[in-house]
Design an enzyme around this catalytic site. Structure first.
Site, PDB file in Angstrom:
ATOM      1  N   ASP A  46      -4.868   3.488  -1.923  1.00  0.00           N
ATOM      2  CA  ASP A  46      -5.967   3.801  -1.005  1.00  0.00           C
ATOM      3  C   ASP A  46      -6.529   5.180  -1.299  1.00  0.00           C
ATOM      4  O   ASP A  46      -5.836   6.188  -1.161  1.00  0.00           O
ATOM      5  CB  ASP A  46      -5.460   3.769   0.442  1.00  0.00           C
ATOM      6  CG  ASP A  46      -5.194   2.356   0.918  1.00  0.00           C
ATOM      7  OD1 ASP A  46      -6.119   1.535   0.863  1.00  0.00           O
ATOM      8  OD2 ASP A  46      -4.053   2.075   1.340  1.00  0.00           O
ATOM      9  N   HIS A  62      -8.432   0.741  -3.807  1.00  0.00           N
ATOM     10  CA  HIS A  62      -9.365   0.556  -2.691  1.00  0.00           C
ATOM     11  C   HIS A  62     -10.089   1.885  -2.463  1.00  0.00           C
ATOM     12  O   HIS A  62      -9.498   2.834  -1.947  1.00  0.00           O
ATOM     13  CB  HIS A  62      -8.520   0.130  -1.464  1.00  0.00           C
ATOM     14  CG  HIS A  62      -9.294  -0.102  -0.217  1.00  0.00           C
ATOM     15  ND1 HIS A  62      -8.667  -0.309   0.998  1.00  0.00           N
ATOM     16  CD2 HIS A  62     -10.624  -0.162   0.033  1.00  0.00           C
ATOM     17  CE1 HIS A  62      -9.586  -0.487   1.936  1.00  0.00           C
ATOM     18  NE2 HIS A  62     -10.769  -0.401   1.385  1.00  0.00           N
ATOM     19  N   GLY A  76       1.185  -1.907   4.145  1.00  0.00           N
ATOM     20  CA  GLY A  76       1.684  -0.546   3.982  1.00  0.00           C
ATOM     21  C   GLY A  76       2.922  -0.327   4.813  1.00  0.00           C
ATOM     22  O   GLY A  76       4.051  -0.326   4.305  1.00  0.00           O
ATOM     23  N   SER A  77       2.737  -0.186   6.132  1.00  0.00           N
ATOM     24  CA  SER A  77       3.884   0.141   6.978  1.00  0.00           C
ATOM     25  C   SER A  77       4.910  -0.984   7.027  1.00  0.00           C
ATOM     26  O   SER A  77       6.112  -0.719   7.146  1.00  0.00           O
ATOM     27  CB  SER A  77       3.416   0.527   8.387  1.00  0.00           C
ATOM     28  OG  SER A  77       2.448  -0.360   8.854  1.00  0.00           O
ATOM     29  N   GLY A  89      -9.015   3.799   7.231  1.00  0.00           N
ATOM     30  CA  GLY A  89      -8.745   5.230   7.411  1.00  0.00           C
ATOM     31  C   GLY A  89      -7.283   5.584   7.603  1.00  0.00           C
ATOM     32  O   GLY A  89      -6.855   6.642   7.168  1.00  0.00           O
ATOM     33  N   MET A 128     -11.263  -6.068   5.670  1.00  0.00           N
ATOM     34  CA  MET A 128     -10.455  -5.141   6.473  1.00  0.00           C
ATOM     35  C   MET A 128     -10.135  -5.783   7.824  1.00  0.00           C
ATOM     36  O   MET A 128     -11.025  -6.299   8.498  1.00  0.00           O
ATOM     37  CB  MET A 128     -11.207  -3.833   6.731  1.00  0.00           C
ATOM     38  CG  MET A 128     -11.418  -2.931   5.531  1.00  0.00           C
ATOM     39  SD  MET A 128      -9.938  -2.361   4.697  1.00  0.00           S
ATOM     40  CE  MET A 128      -8.990  -1.627   6.021  1.00  0.00           C
ATOM     41  N   GLY A 143      -3.008   4.031   8.020  1.00  0.00           N
ATOM     42  CA  GLY A 143      -2.014   2.967   8.036  1.00  0.00           C
ATOM     43  C   GLY A 143      -1.454   2.802   9.442  1.00  0.00           C
ATOM     44  O   GLY A 143      -1.712   3.619  10.333  1.00  0.00           O
ATOM     45  N   HIS A 194      -1.256  -1.474  -4.155  1.00  0.00           N
ATOM     46  CA  HIS A 194      -2.522  -1.094  -3.506  1.00  0.00           C
ATOM     47  C   HIS A 194      -2.583   0.423  -3.353  1.00  0.00           C
ATOM     48  O   HIS A 194      -1.693   1.038  -2.756  1.00  0.00           O
ATOM     49  CB  HIS A 194      -2.582  -1.777  -2.144  1.00  0.00           C
ATOM     50  CG  HIS A 194      -3.891  -1.658  -1.428  1.00  0.00           C
ATOM     51  ND1 HIS A 194      -4.976  -2.475  -1.701  1.00  0.00           N
ATOM     52  CD2 HIS A 194      -4.296  -0.836  -0.432  1.00  0.00           C
ATOM     53  CE1 HIS A 194      -5.978  -2.158  -0.899  1.00  0.00           C
ATOM     54  NE2 HIS A 194      -5.600  -1.154  -0.120  1.00  0.00           N
ATOM     55  N   ASP A 235      -6.511  -6.593   4.463  1.00  0.00           N
ATOM     56  CA  ASP A 235      -5.906  -5.251   4.479  1.00  0.00           C
ATOM     57  C   ASP A 235      -5.958  -4.671   5.892  1.00  0.00           C
ATOM     58  O   ASP A 235      -7.045  -4.483   6.451  1.00  0.00           O
ATOM     59  CB  ASP A 235      -6.705  -4.367   3.509  1.00  0.00           C
ATOM     60  CG  ASP A 235      -6.147  -2.956   3.363  1.00  0.00           C
ATOM     61  OD1 ASP A 235      -5.062  -2.678   3.910  1.00  0.00           O
ATOM     62  OD2 ASP A 235      -6.810  -2.141   2.693  1.00  0.00           O
ATOM     63  N   GLY A 236      -4.772  -4.368   6.430  1.00  0.00           N
ATOM     64  CA  GLY A 236      -4.692  -3.693   7.719  1.00  0.00           C
ATOM     65  C   GLY A 236      -3.875  -4.469   8.736  1.00  0.00           C
ATOM     66  O   GLY A 236      -4.231  -5.590   9.113  1.00  0.00           O
ATOM     67  N   SER A 255       0.844  -1.196   0.000  1.00  0.00           N
ATOM     68  CA  SER A 255       0.000   0.000   0.000  1.00  0.00           C
ATOM     69  C   SER A 255       0.875   1.240   0.000  1.00  0.00           C
ATOM     70  O   SER A 255       1.658   1.475   0.928  1.00  0.00           O
ATOM     71  CB  SER A 255      -0.899   0.005   1.235  1.00  0.00           C
ATOM     72  OG  SER A 255      -1.457   1.305   1.376  1.00  0.00           O
ATOM     73  N   MET A 275      -9.226   7.890  -0.134  1.00  0.00           N
ATOM     74  CA  MET A 275     -10.074   8.251   1.018  1.00  0.00           C
ATOM     75  C   MET A 275     -10.619   9.661   0.812  1.00  0.00           C
ATOM     76  O   MET A 275      -9.901  10.541   0.332  1.00  0.00           O
ATOM     77  CB  MET A 275      -9.241   8.224   2.304  1.00  0.00           C
ATOM     78  CG  MET A 275      -8.549   6.895   2.560  1.00  0.00           C
ATOM     79  SD  MET A 275      -7.787   6.893   4.187  1.00  0.00           S
ATOM     80  CE  MET A 275      -6.814   5.384   4.098  1.00  0.00           C
ATOM     81  N   MET A 302     -12.285   4.116  -0.519  1.00  0.00           N
ATOM     82  CA  MET A 302     -12.930   4.377   0.773  1.00  0.00           C
ATOM     83  C   MET A 302     -13.635   5.718   0.650  1.00  0.00           C
ATOM     84  O   MET A 302     -13.225   6.732   1.227  1.00  0.00           O
ATOM     85  CB  MET A 302     -11.874   4.378   1.890  1.00  0.00           C
ATOM     86  CG  MET A 302     -11.435   2.966   2.252  1.00  0.00           C
ATOM     87  SD  MET A 302      -9.871   2.940   3.141  1.00  0.00           S
ATOM     88  CE  MET A 302      -8.738   3.030   1.763  1.00  0.00           C
TER      89      MET A 302
HETATM   90  C1  DX5 Z   1      -6.240   1.540   5.721  1.00  0.00           C
HETATM   91  C2  DX5 Z   1      -5.860   1.185   4.312  1.00  0.00           C
HETATM   92  C3  DX5 Z   1      -4.729   0.234   4.227  1.00  0.00           C
HETATM   93  C4  DX5 Z   1      -3.434   0.731   4.834  1.00  0.00           C
HETATM   94  C5  DX5 Z   1      -2.774  -0.451   5.445  1.00  0.00           C
HETATM   95  O1  DX5 Z   1      -7.515   2.062   5.759  1.00  0.00           O
HETATM   96  O2  DX5 Z   1      -6.932   0.617   3.611  1.00  0.00           O
HETATM   97  O3  DX5 Z   1      -4.504  -0.211   2.891  1.00  0.00           O
HETATM   98  O4  DX5 Z   1      -2.571   1.340   3.933  1.00  0.00           O
HETATM   99  O5  DX5 Z   1      -1.684  -0.013   6.168  1.00  0.00           O
HETATM  100  P1  DX5 Z   1      -0.900  -0.975   7.175  1.00  0.00           P
HETATM  101  O6  DX5 Z   1      -0.419  -2.154   6.385  1.00  0.00           O
HETATM  102  O7  DX5 Z   1       0.185  -0.114   7.706  1.00  0.00           O
HETATM  103  O8  DX5 Z   1      -1.902  -1.396   8.228  1.00  0.00           O
HETATM  104 ZN    ZN Z   2      -6.486  -0.340   1.632  1.00  0.00          ZN
END
Ligand code: DX5
Ligand code: ZN
Length: 215
Positions: free
Chosen positions: A32, A63, A196-197, A141, A136, A143, A30, A174-175, A7, A34, A65
């Site tokens: 995101d 994705h 992501g992180s 919302g 999820m 990372g 990925h 995801d998450g 992500s 928002m 959101m």
């Molecule tokens: C959160 C996003 C995720 C986010 C995941 O709402 O949909 O895709 O980037 O981040 P990590 O892997 O750090 O939880």
């Molecule tokens: Zn996502």
């Protein structure tokens, strides 16, 4: 082997092209989106997705959101998404159907996403035509949150429904995915892991992607 979808929410947006290149050994990328309304955060929109499309050939797993995604579905499809996921909580069922119809019209793969509160059975009206279900494992919302282990039951239930009604459909989680939680998600039935992180927080990005590829 599971697929990995890094992500870019945790990437360095000033050096986004280089950060995307660093993730090229992954299966998907990925993205995101928002809107500050469906979730309490704002990220990027159509123009940035267009720019990403220009700088990579990676499969763009987008994705959404956003509230009432049908309003912007065509724009995100035309901006270069390969797959779009819309949240089942973001609009009434008739509009989810409209979104899926638009994805077909634009030749984009079709996904639906579930917040942690949403029952796995909510996917049933759409499952036979889906390419991907996104579960999820944090509240959407932000990372860097902690993986909700209570969602392992949801992943297992979604896996059972997919195997019964549409075995070709992918199950993405995801998450909070990291080296510790990736094997849990995969054992519960996920075959695509968003991170992501765990990817962009690492000094060695290709190494971090490889480390998430659990069997
Ligand atoms: C959160 C996003 C995720 C986010 C995941 O709402 O949909 O895709 O980037 O981040 P990590 O892997 O750090 O939880
Ligand atoms: Zn996502």
């Amino acid at each position: 082997m599971v697929k990995i979808s890094p992500s870019i929410l945790s990437a360095d947006f000033v050096n986004l092209e280089e950060d995307i290149r660093q993730a090229e050994s992954a299966d998907y990328l990925h993205v995101d989106i928002m809107d500050g309304c469906f979730v309490p955060n704002i990220t990027i929109g159509v123009p940035v997705l267009k720019s990403i499309r220009k700088c990579t050939g990676m499969f763009l797993d987008v994705h959404l959101m956003i509230d009432k995604p049908v309003r912007l579905l065509a724009d995100f499809a035309q901006a270069g998404a390969d797959l779009l996921s819309v949240h089942l909580e973001a609009c009434p069922p008739s509009q989810i159907v409209q979104c899926l119809d638009l994805m077909d019209q634009f030749g984009v793969k079709k996904g639906v996403a579930l917040r942690p509160i949403t029952s796995p059975k909510a996917i049933l009206p759409y499952l036979e035509r889906l390419d991907l279900v996104l579960v999820m494992t944090v509240e959407p919302g932000f990372g860097g949150q902690t993986f909700l282990e209570s969602q392992l039951d949801t992943i297992r239930e979604v896996r059972t429904l997919i195997d019964r009604y549409n075995p070709a459909c992918e199950l993405e989680v995801d998450g909070g995915v990291n080296q510790k939680t990736a094997p849990l998600a995969a054992a519960a039935g996920a075959n695509v892991l968003v991170a992501g992180s765990a990817v962009y927080g690492a000094a060695d990005i290709p190494g971090a992607i490889q480390a998430l590829r659990v069997n």
